[in-house]
Design a protein around this motif. Structure first.
Motif, PDB file in Angstrom:
ATOM      1  N   PRO A 147     -87.713  95.621  17.384  1.00 31.29           N
ATOM      2  CA  PRO A 147     -86.803  96.301  16.449  1.00 31.29           C
ATOM      3  C   PRO A 147     -85.429  96.599  17.022  1.00 31.29           C
ATOM      4  CG  PRO A 147     -88.985  97.310  16.417  1.00 31.29           C
ATOM      5  CD  PRO A 147     -88.956  96.385  17.583  1.00 31.29           C
ATOM      6  N   TYR A 148     -85.261  96.515  18.340  1.00 31.58           N
ATOM      7  CA  TYR A 148     -83.996  96.893  18.978  1.00 31.58           C
ATOM      8  C   TYR A 148     -83.207  95.685  19.477  1.00 31.58           C
ATOM      9  CZ  TYR A 148     -87.147 100.859  19.157  1.00 31.58           C
ATOM     10  OH  TYR A 148     -88.065 101.819  18.830  1.00 31.58           O
ATOM     11  N   LEU A 149     -83.773  94.488  19.347  1.00 36.90           N
ATOM     12  CA  LEU A 149     -83.123  93.274  19.841  1.00 36.90           C
ATOM     13  C   LEU A 149     -82.183  92.695  18.793  1.00 36.90           C
ATOM     14  CD1 LEU A 149     -86.225  91.635  21.583  1.00 36.90           C
ATOM     15  CD2 LEU A 149     -84.337  92.870  22.687  1.00 36.90           C
ATOM     16  N   GLN A 150     -81.305  91.796  19.246  1.00 38.83           N
ATOM     17  CA  GLN A 150     -80.325  91.165  18.357  1.00 38.83           C
ATOM     18  C   GLN A 150     -80.111  89.722  18.805  1.00 38.83           C
ATOM     19  OE1 GLN A 150     -77.116  93.847  19.167  1.00 38.83           O
ATOM     20  NE2 GLN A 150     -76.469  92.772  21.014  1.00 38.83           N
ATOM     21  N   PRO A 151     -79.707  88.841  17.916  1.00 42.94           N
ATOM     22  CA  PRO A 151     -79.355  87.480  18.348  1.00 42.94           C
ATOM     23  C   PRO A 151     -78.201  87.532  19.349  1.00 42.94           C
ATOM     24  CG  PRO A 151     -79.567  87.599  15.966  1.00 42.94           C
ATOM     25  CD  PRO A 151     -79.574  89.004  16.457  1.00 42.94           C
ATOM     26  N   GLY A 152     -78.279  86.686  20.376  1.00 42.15           N
ATOM     27  CA  GLY A 152     -77.248  86.687  21.401  1.00 42.15           C
ATOM     28  C   GLY A 152     -77.672  87.478  22.616  1.00 42.15           C
ATOM     29  N   THR A 153     -76.719  88.141  23.255  1.00 37.05           N
ATOM     30  CA  THR A 153     -76.978  88.872  24.500  1.00 37.05           C
ATOM     31  C   THR A 153     -77.600  90.234  24.216  1.00 37.05           C
ATOM     32  OG1 THR A 153     -75.140  87.767  25.593  1.00 37.05           O
ATOM     33  CG2 THR A 153     -75.935  89.811  26.587  1.00 37.05           C
ATOM     34  N   ASN A 154     -78.643  90.543  24.987  1.00 41.40           N
ATOM     35  CA  ASN A 154     -79.324  91.834  24.885  1.00 41.40           C
ATOM     36  C   ASN A 154     -79.393  92.463  26.276  1.00 41.40           C
ATOM     37  OD1 ASN A 154     -80.828  92.073  22.000  1.00 41.40           O
ATOM     38  ND2 ASN A 154     -80.718  89.926  22.668  1.00 41.40           N
ATOM     39  N   VAL A 155     -79.151  93.771  26.301  1.00 36.89           N
ATOM     40  CA  VAL A 155     -79.145  94.502  27.571  1.00 36.89           C
ATOM     41  C   VAL A 155     -80.336  95.451  27.612  1.00 36.89           C
ATOM     42  CG1 VAL A 155     -77.867  96.058  29.075  1.00 36.89           C
ATOM     43  CG2 VAL A 155     -76.647  94.371  27.689  1.00 36.89           C
ATOM     44  N   LEU A 156     -81.212  95.236  28.592  1.00 38.63           N
ATOM     45  CA  LEU A 156     -82.292  96.162  28.883  1.00 38.63           C
ATOM     46  C   LEU A 156     -81.837  97.020  30.056  1.00 38.63           C
ATOM     47  CD1 LEU A 156     -83.741  93.846  27.310  1.00 38.63           C
ATOM     48  CD2 LEU A 156     -85.785  94.424  28.630  1.00 38.63           C
ATOM     49  N   ALA A 157     -81.922  98.329  29.917  1.00 41.24           N
ATOM     50  CA  ALA A 157     -81.436  99.236  30.959  1.00 41.24           C
ATOM     51  C   ALA A 157     -82.385 100.407  31.086  1.00 41.24           C
ATOM     52  CB  ALA A 157     -80.033  99.731  30.616  1.00 41.24           C
ATOM     53  N   ALA A 158     -82.519 100.904  32.299  1.00 41.35           N
ATOM     54  CA  ALA A 158     -83.401 102.044  32.528  1.00 41.35           C
ATOM     55  C   ALA A 158     -82.781 102.965  33.564  1.00 41.35           C
ATOM     56  CB  ALA A 158     -84.775 101.587  33.002  1.00 41.35           C
ATOM     57  N   VAL A 159     -82.800 104.263  33.280  1.00 43.06           N
ATOM     58  CA  VAL A 159     -82.468 105.243  34.305  1.00 43.06           C
ATOM     59  C   VAL A 159     -83.785 105.721  34.902  1.00 43.06           C
ATOM     60  CG1 VAL A 159     -82.351 107.120  32.589  1.00 43.06           C
ATOM     61  CG2 VAL A 159     -81.316 107.417  34.846  1.00 43.06           C
ATOM     62  N   VAL A 160     -83.869 105.703  36.210  1.00 41.09           N
ATOM     63  CA  VAL A 160     -85.070 106.098  36.939  1.00 41.09           C
ATOM     64  C   VAL A 160     -84.671 107.180  37.927  1.00 41.09           C
ATOM     65  CG1 VAL A 160     -86.860 105.332  38.552  1.00 41.09           C
ATOM     66  CG2 VAL A 160     -86.119 103.825  36.695  1.00 41.09           C
ATOM     67  N   TRP A 161     -85.448 108.249  37.969  1.00 45.21           N
ATOM     68  CA  TRP A 161     -85.093 109.302  38.915  1.00 45.21           C
ATOM     69  C   TRP A 161     -86.297 109.756  39.717  1.00 45.21           C
ATOM     70  CZ3 TRP A 161     -85.160 109.921  33.651  1.00 45.21           C
ATOM     71  CH2 TRP A 161     -85.975 110.909  33.108  1.00 45.21           C
TER      72      TRP A 161
END
Length: 808
Positions: free
Chosen positions: A120-134
């Motif tokens: 549901p959060y993806l799109q055609p083209g470039t997609n950025v997966l990011a995570a903040v970890v602490w």
């Protein structure tokens, strides 16, 4: 070294846990199979993703890290499932949208991962997966286990393998975050209260890589992630099982999160503040070189993330201080609504601003507050504070039960009890949200019953039972609280873990789950057995034998040095429950042994501690101290003959020379009242809860003032008792297969309520008819039968609606 991750093959309920797109199985019944979103091969072989970390940072020290990876898609697939975890914590974003956070708390041997459908959060083209970890490291909460800083994301199938964590991911260590250790000497008390929830946060927006979740930052300083590799697995023996976090699926849904406004300004220093600021409709404009202090009042206790939205004001500092209540000059809270002559003390977060436009900032972990002080100090630039509000968070319980009666004041007790229960439940149950956020077995038993009765949700209860099971020592005793890296043992709480399993067995048709704990139950009981001495009672006992804060240190006489009737009776109480469970699961010899042991202990305790002149059981054979605790337990264990139980119960309720129970142990006094036929007295003994409301409490406290915690879920028991005692709704057989409705209206002329049942909903509506009569109706789920009990007589109930008309 950290080896290739591998999920444990373990028969647990496994949800697909995203914030918006969720696929859940039934919340009760037999042990559920894994979610269809999980590729079963991942439960049986090593994962191809790697745990990753920062290549040069100290992985055991405090640190906040940003991880990022991009993928290109021609089209968005119908499903894109990943499994994600981290040490200590993470929040995962897709194209700037938060989609998951966790992992749900556990220990190293039982480390959770979340399953999320990213489609549901993806799109055609470039997609950025990011995570903040602490990693809070040495500042971490006692409830938070850790091994070292690491992040893991595993694609479910070959389609998703492009996002598996490995050296293709980039990592950046945050220069914007630093811990603010909690100073216990500055929390308003004359003593140093125990507080172990983790540090406050110092956030420097000038050093934050704004736009990093979407790839719009300056991209300076990012490095390839370090793959944490371990020994190469050998055929038939995967070394990673012994070297890494032992992965298991998350059993519970994501936490609830929704915006929550702060309604009131109680103090303003340095400038006048208009009401539009709190509603978020009109910004607060603070000139350069100013100092402003605001005292905001949520008007009720809450848990959540503070959310700030600012523009301008480079180098300005905003400091937030959180408190359950204000304190006077002697360290007293008094009426929680009063602020005159009182000051705020509490843990803090601090934000230093970078001057950017429309900056939105929050904390990594949530906070607890009723009162929130906002201190603003601007530098050379003016500051626009667009908004400050909370993002409420808690376990997503839904109130499916209701209760009402002719006494309108009971509504406030019901509502405040439910708020208390809600704020004391997150990824585990908590004793309290402000000071500890730890799951104690004694508290949890009561909390779990409230969950079953008010929400009908048993998932957190099952997880709690599992946590305590996982904490057992080799000699059989559970830890008092779990998960917790700081060991603590309260042997009576190990007994109450067994009581919680018995409660689950009575309320849920889930024998496969209960059967898993029979060996653990036996271990706890055998641990106790070794301390029976030649008197026939429990002798000197190790560890912390907490029963109730009514006693010094919470420990009754004889608990440490031997022959405590209260602790011996708790052992008997649970031996009888264990006998029921053993019998139900075909262990007849074991059941007989438990019953014989209970009878032997009871005979010795009655012989040594019963005082005929007072008609009460003493706390020890010396018979110098008498308590409500000992005599309530004596009734619950039938140590006192049935014929004498009503008169003894009356003494327990009326004799003020007895050691009086506090809020927690009132739960057991109420159980004894019911057993002794005194349930109608219950509503007359709600004085302590009414007193808390009169003091302006919006949740119920740990103990009578002076109290540390203003929110302690063991005090929320009215939510359970209004349904189970006043309306009298209880299971009459295991699994709630049959129902007993035995109302005890006390002074009420009418009462009504509804509660969830595994097969539907139970509804009860009753009103008095004359001096001893009753009329109304009862609705049971289809196919469920039961019994209605009134004035000592029983009447059959069938599934569906039925009319009650009793004139005697």
């Amino acid at each position: 070294m950290i080896a290739t991750p591998r999920a444990r093959v373990r028969p647990r309920w496994q949800p697909a846990a995203g914030l918006l797109a969720l696929l859940f199985l039934t919340a009760s019944g037999s042990l559920a199979q894994p979610s269809p979103l999980i590729d079963r091969a991942l439960l049986e072989r090593p994962w191809t993703a790697r745990w990753i970390s920062h290549p040069t940072a100290d992985r055991t020290a405090y640190g906040v890290f940003f991880f990022r990876h991009t993928i290109d898609l021609d089209t968005v697939p119908a499903q894109f499932v990943v499994h994600v975890s981290a040490d200590n914590r993470y929040r995962l974003y897709v194209n700037g949208t938060s989609v998951s956070h966790g992992p749900a708390r556990g220990d190293i041997e039982n480390w959770r991962y979340e399953t999320v459908d990213l489609a549901p959060y993806l799109q055609p083209g470039t997609n950025v997966l990011a995570a903040v970890v602490w990693n809070y490291a040495e500042h971490r909460p006692v409830a938070q286990w850790t091994r070292e800083t690491a992040f893991l994301l595993q694609g479910n199938t070959e389609q998703e393998s492009a996002v598996n964590t490995d050296a293709r991911w980039q990592v950046l260590q945050s220069r914007a975050h630093a811990p603010i250790p909690v100073d216990r000497s500055r929390l308003g008390f004359p003593w140093r209260p125990y507080i172990v929830v983790g540090p406050g946060e110092a956030f420097d927006a000038r050093a934050y890589p704004w736009g990093w979740t979407t790839g719009e930052d300056a991209e300076e300083g990012w490095q390839p992630a370090l793959e944490l590799r371990g020994a190469v697995p050998k055929w038939g023996h995967h070394h990673d099982i012994y070297l890494a976090w032992k992965l298991i699926p998350r059993e519970i849904p994501p936490m609830e999160e929704h915006p929550q406004r702060i309604p009131a300004i109680r103090r303003s220093e340095g400038m006048a503040v208009h009401e539009g600021f709190l509603s978020g409709t009109s910004p607060l404009e603070i000139p350069a070189g100013a100092r402003v202090s605001l005292l905001l009042d949520q008007t009720y206790l809450t848990t959540g993330y503070p959310v700030l939205r600012t523009s301008g004001g480079r180098d300005a500092t905003v400091t937030l201080t959180y408190a359950e209540a204000l304190f006077d000059e002697r360290g007293r809270k008094g009426n929680r609504n009063d602020i005159e002559g009182k000051a705020i003390y509490g843990y803090q977060d601090r934000f230093v601003l970078d001057g950017g436009a429309e900056r939105t900032m929050s904390t990594l972990w949530w906070r607890t507050w009723r009162y929130l002080r906002v201190e603003i100090e601007t530098a050379a630039e003016p500051l626009i504070l667009h908004d400050l509000h909370g993002l409420f968070t808690a376990y997503p319980f839904e109130q499916r039960a209701s209760f009402a009666g002719s006494d309108d004041s009971l509504r406030d007790i019901w509502d405040v009890s439910w708020r208390t229960a809600r704020l004391c439940a997150g990824e585990t149950y908590f004793d309290c949200p402000y000071y500890e956020q730890l799951q104690y077995a004694g508290d949890t038993r009561i909390q779990a019953l409230i969950s079953l009765y008010v929400a009908g949700d048993d998932r957190l209860m099952r997880k709690a039972i599992e946590h305590f099971h996982d904490s057992r020592m080799p000699d059989g005793l559970t830890e008092s609280r779990a998960p917790a890296w700081e060991e603590q043992y309260i042997p009576p709480y190990s007994l109450l873990w067994i009581a919680m399993i018995h409660d689950y067995w009575m309320h849920r048709p889930d024998s496969a789950f209960v059967a898993r704990y029979l060996t653990g139950i036996r271990g706890v009981l055998e641990w106790y057995e070794r301390y029976i001495d030649d008197t026939g009672m429990l002798g000197p006992m190790p560890w912390w034998n907490f029963v109730d804060w009514a006693y010094p240190r919470g420990v009754p006489p004889g608990a440490d040095d031997g022959h405590s009737t209260v602790v011996t009776l708790q052992y008997i109480y649970v031996l009888r429950m264990a006998a029921d469970l053993a019998e139900a699961f075909g262990r007849s010899e074991e059941a007989a042994y438990y019953r014989q042991r209970a009878a032997s202990l009871g005979e010795a305790t009655y012989r040594l501690a019963w005082n005929e002149a007072r008609g009460l059981l003493a706390d020890t054979p010396e018979q110098t101290v008498f308590s409500q605790h000992a005599n309530a337990m004596a009734i619950l264990t039938d140590l006192i003959p049935l014929a004498r139980q009503p008169e003894v119960m009356q003494r327990v309720l009326s004799d003020t020379s007895l050691v009086q129970t506090t809020y927690y142990y009132r739960f057991y006094v109420t159980r004894a009242m019911k057993k002794a036929g005194q349930a109608a007295e219950y509503l007359r003994h709600l004085g302590p809860w009414r007193e808390m409301l009169d003091l302006g409490l919006t949740t119920f406290a740990e103990e009578p003032d002076p109290t540390r915690s203003d929110c302690h879920a063991w005090s929320a028991s009215p939510n359970y008792d209004f349904l189970a005692t006043v309306l009298g709704i209880e299971p009459a057989s295991p699994g709630f297969a049959t129902v007993q409705v035995a109302p005890a209206l006390g002074s009420l002329t009418w009462a009504e309520g509804r509660m969830p049942h595994p097969s539907g909903t139970i509804e009860v509506r009753l009103r008095r008819a004359g001096a001893r009569g009753l009329e109304g109706d009862v609705v049971l789920p289809d196919g469920v039968t039961g019994t209605f009990v009134w004035n000592g007589r029983s009447y059959p109930l069938q599934g569906g609606p039925q009319t009650i008309a009793l004139t005697e």
